[in-house]
Design a protein around this motif. Structure first.
Motif, PDB file in Angstrom:
ATOM      1  N   VAL A  46      40.855  74.433  78.976  1.00  0.00           N
ATOM      2  CA  VAL A  46      42.031  72.938  79.062  1.00  0.00           C
ATOM      3  C   VAL A  46      41.399  72.342  78.086  1.00  0.00           C
ATOM      4  O   VAL A  46      42.050  71.274  77.813  1.00  0.00           O
ATOM      5  CB  VAL A  46      41.528  72.332  80.712  1.00  0.00           C
ATOM      6  CG1 VAL A  46      42.013  71.091  80.531  1.00  0.00           C
ATOM      7  CG2 VAL A  46      42.276  73.773  81.601  1.00  0.00           C
ATOM      8  N   GLY A  47      39.599  71.823  78.147  1.00  0.00           N
ATOM      9  CA  GLY A  47      39.634  71.255  76.756  1.00  0.00           C
ATOM     10  C   GLY A  47      40.540  72.024  74.912  1.00  0.00           C
ATOM     11  O   GLY A  47      40.698  70.806  74.606  1.00  0.00           O
ATOM     12  N   GLN A  48      40.141  73.186  75.064  1.00  0.00           N
ATOM     13  CA  GLN A  48      40.644  72.689  74.014  1.00  0.00           C
ATOM     14  C   GLN A  48      41.918  72.976  73.382  1.00  0.00           C
ATOM     15  O   GLN A  48      42.100  72.421  72.430  1.00  0.00           O
ATOM     16  CB  GLN A  48      40.177  74.847  73.338  1.00  0.00           C
ATOM     17  CG  GLN A  48      41.055  75.741  72.727  1.00  0.00           C
ATOM     18  CD  GLN A  48      40.275  77.212  72.699  1.00  0.00           C
ATOM     19  OE1 GLN A  48      40.276  77.921  73.666  1.00  0.00           O
ATOM     20  NE2 GLN A  48      40.408  77.480  71.201  1.00  0.00           N
ATOM     21  N   VAL A  49      42.613  73.206  74.958  1.00  0.00           N
ATOM     22  CA  VAL A  49      44.229  73.321  74.302  1.00  0.00           C
ATOM     23  C   VAL A  49      44.662  71.354  74.497  1.00  0.00           C
ATOM     24  O   VAL A  49      45.362  71.553  73.642  1.00  0.00           O
ATOM     25  CB  VAL A  49      45.222  74.043  75.891  1.00  0.00           C
ATOM     26  CG1 VAL A  49      46.052  73.427  75.865  1.00  0.00           C
ATOM     27  CG2 VAL A  49      44.694  75.878  76.266  1.00  0.00           C
ATOM     28  N   ILE A  50      43.906  70.605  75.469  1.00  0.00           N
ATOM     29  CA  ILE A  50      45.040  68.804  75.286  1.00  0.00           C
ATOM     30  C   ILE A  50      43.766  68.703  73.813  1.00  0.00           C
ATOM     31  O   ILE A  50      44.498  68.063  73.325  1.00  0.00           O
ATOM     32  CB  ILE A  50      44.188  68.418  76.492  1.00  0.00           C
ATOM     33  CG1 ILE A  50      42.398  68.707  76.277  1.00  0.00           C
ATOM     34  CG2 ILE A  50      44.760  69.286  77.531  1.00  0.00           C
ATOM     35  CD1 ILE A  50      41.964  67.877  77.508  1.00  0.00           C
ATOM     36  N   THR A  51      42.681  69.311  73.501  1.00  0.00           N
ATOM     37  CA  THR A  51      42.030  68.856  71.957  1.00  0.00           C
ATOM     38  C   THR A  51      42.420  69.138  70.497  1.00  0.00           C
ATOM     39  O   THR A  51      42.120  69.136  70.185  1.00  0.00           O
ATOM     40  CB  THR A  51      40.465  68.493  72.791  1.00  0.00           C
ATOM     41  OG1 THR A  51      40.055  69.612  72.333  1.00  0.00           O
ATOM     42  CG2 THR A  51      39.795  67.306  73.458  1.00  0.00           C
ATOM     43  N   ARG A  52      42.647  70.531  70.756  1.00  0.00           N
ATOM     44  CA  ARG A  52      43.330  71.033  69.722  1.00  0.00           C
ATOM     45  C   ARG A  52      41.859  71.716  68.949  1.00  0.00           C
ATOM     46  O   ARG A  52      41.864  71.820  68.040  1.00  0.00           O
ATOM     47  CB  ARG A  52      43.853  70.688  68.999  1.00  0.00           C
ATOM     48  CG  ARG A  52      45.743  71.239  69.693  1.00  0.00           C
ATOM     49  CD  ARG A  52      45.988  71.193  68.829  1.00  0.00           C
ATOM     50  NE  ARG A  52      47.250  70.732  69.403  1.00  0.00           N
ATOM     51  CZ  ARG A  52      48.908  70.025  69.797  1.00  0.00           C
ATOM     52  NH1 ARG A  52      47.750  68.883  69.527  1.00  0.00           N
ATOM     53  NH2 ARG A  52      49.948  70.010  70.538  1.00  0.00           N
ATOM     54  N   GLN A  53      40.525  71.428  69.573  1.00  0.00           N
ATOM     55  CA  GLN A  53      39.623  71.313  69.210  1.00  0.00           C
ATOM     56  C   GLN A  53      38.956  72.858  68.855  1.00  0.00           C
ATOM     57  O   GLN A  53      38.581  73.901  70.352  1.00  0.00           O
ATOM     58  CB  GLN A  53      38.547  70.510  69.110  1.00  0.00           C
ATOM     59  CG  GLN A  53      38.952  69.105  68.462  1.00  0.00           C
ATOM     60  CD  GLN A  53      37.517  68.347  69.516  1.00  0.00           C
ATOM     61  OE1 GLN A  53      36.879  67.945  69.593  1.00  0.00           O
ATOM     62  NE2 GLN A  53      38.416  66.671  68.551  1.00  0.00           N
ATOM     63  N   ASP A  54      37.294  72.968  68.755  1.00  0.00           N
ATOM     64  CA  ASP A  54      36.639  74.613  69.162  1.00  0.00           C
ATOM     65  C   ASP A  54      36.262  74.342  70.128  1.00  0.00           C
ATOM     66  O   ASP A  54      35.638  73.149  70.479  1.00  0.00           O
ATOM     67  CB  ASP A  54      35.982  74.545  67.818  1.00  0.00           C
ATOM     68  CG  ASP A  54      35.256  76.051  68.152  1.00  0.00           C
ATOM     69  OD1 ASP A  54      34.210  76.538  68.312  1.00  0.00           O
ATOM     70  OD2 ASP A  54      35.687  76.867  67.454  1.00  0.00           O
ATOM     71  N   ARG A  55      35.688  75.399  71.482  1.00  0.00           N
ATOM     72  CA  ARG A  55      35.130  75.028  72.188  1.00  0.00           C
ATOM     73  C   ARG A  55      33.631  74.278  72.383  1.00  0.00           C
ATOM     74  O   ARG A  55      32.896  74.113  72.980  1.00  0.00           O
ATOM     75  CB  ARG A  55      35.050  75.847  73.093  1.00  0.00           C
ATOM     76  CG  ARG A  55      37.302  76.672  74.005  1.00  0.00           C
ATOM     77  CD  ARG A  55      36.845  77.852  74.497  1.00  0.00           C
ATOM     78  NE  ARG A  55      37.564  78.394  74.066  1.00  0.00           N
ATOM     79  CZ  ARG A  55      38.561  79.276  75.663  1.00  0.00           C
ATOM     80  NH1 ARG A  55      37.194  79.591  76.370  1.00  0.00           N
ATOM     81  NH2 ARG A  55      39.658  79.242  75.772  1.00  0.00           N
ATOM     82  N   ARG A  56      32.833  75.030  70.761  1.00  0.00           N
ATOM     83  CA  ARG A  56      31.674  74.196  70.220  1.00  0.00           C
ATOM     84  C   ARG A  56      31.603  72.762  70.345  1.00  0.00           C
ATOM     85  O   ARG A  56      30.460  72.963  70.162  1.00  0.00           O
ATOM     86  CB  ARG A  56      31.496  75.083  69.974  1.00  0.00           C
ATOM     87  CG  ARG A  56      31.428  76.639  70.058  1.00  0.00           C
ATOM     88  CD  ARG A  56      30.546  77.501  68.977  1.00  0.00           C
ATOM     89  NE  ARG A  56      31.967  77.187  67.865  1.00  0.00           N
ATOM     90  CZ  ARG A  56      31.877  78.445  66.578  1.00  0.00           C
ATOM     91  NH1 ARG A  56      31.061  79.224  66.458  1.00  0.00           N
ATOM     92  NH2 ARG A  56      32.704  78.261  65.603  1.00  0.00           N
TER      93      ARG A  56
END
Length: 103
Positions: A46-56
């Motif tokens: 969810v974090g990756q999709v909504i922020t468009r950032q790498d999961r790390r």
């Protein structure tokens, strides 16, 4: 709602998150998760999709906090079962007689 994830400010809304996650297939949930619509997603996905950032780049706690404030149902890590101590036959018999034997 304005929230900070990975030191970047994001203006998130519940409808915006629902729209972003529409059509995204949930990965297998192994740890913390968020229920969006009728699907359960891993927090990092969810974090990756909504922020468009790498999961790390962000922690699961940052995403959980934001999703909770938006009104989504979040689930934490499953509770580990407490290991039970296996008693020897002598210890079990002693316990039944209320005279525990310790080694």
């Amino acid at each position: 709602m304005r929230c900070v994830i990975a030191r970047f400010p994001f203006d998130l809304t519940k409808s915006g998150v629902l729209e972003s996650m529409k059509g995204i297939k949930p990965e297998q949930v192994v740890g913390q998760s968020v229920i969006i619509g009728r699907r359960t997603y891993p927090v990092k996905q969810v974090g990756q999709v909504i922020t468009r950032q790498d999961r790390r780049d962000f922690s699961a706690g940052e995403v959980l906090r934001a999703m909770t404030l938006l009104g989504f149902t979040c689930r934490g890590l499953p509770q580990a079962a407490v290991p039970t101590r296996v008693l020897s036959p002598l210890q079990r018999a002693s316990a039944m007689l209320d005279m525990p034997v310790t080694f």
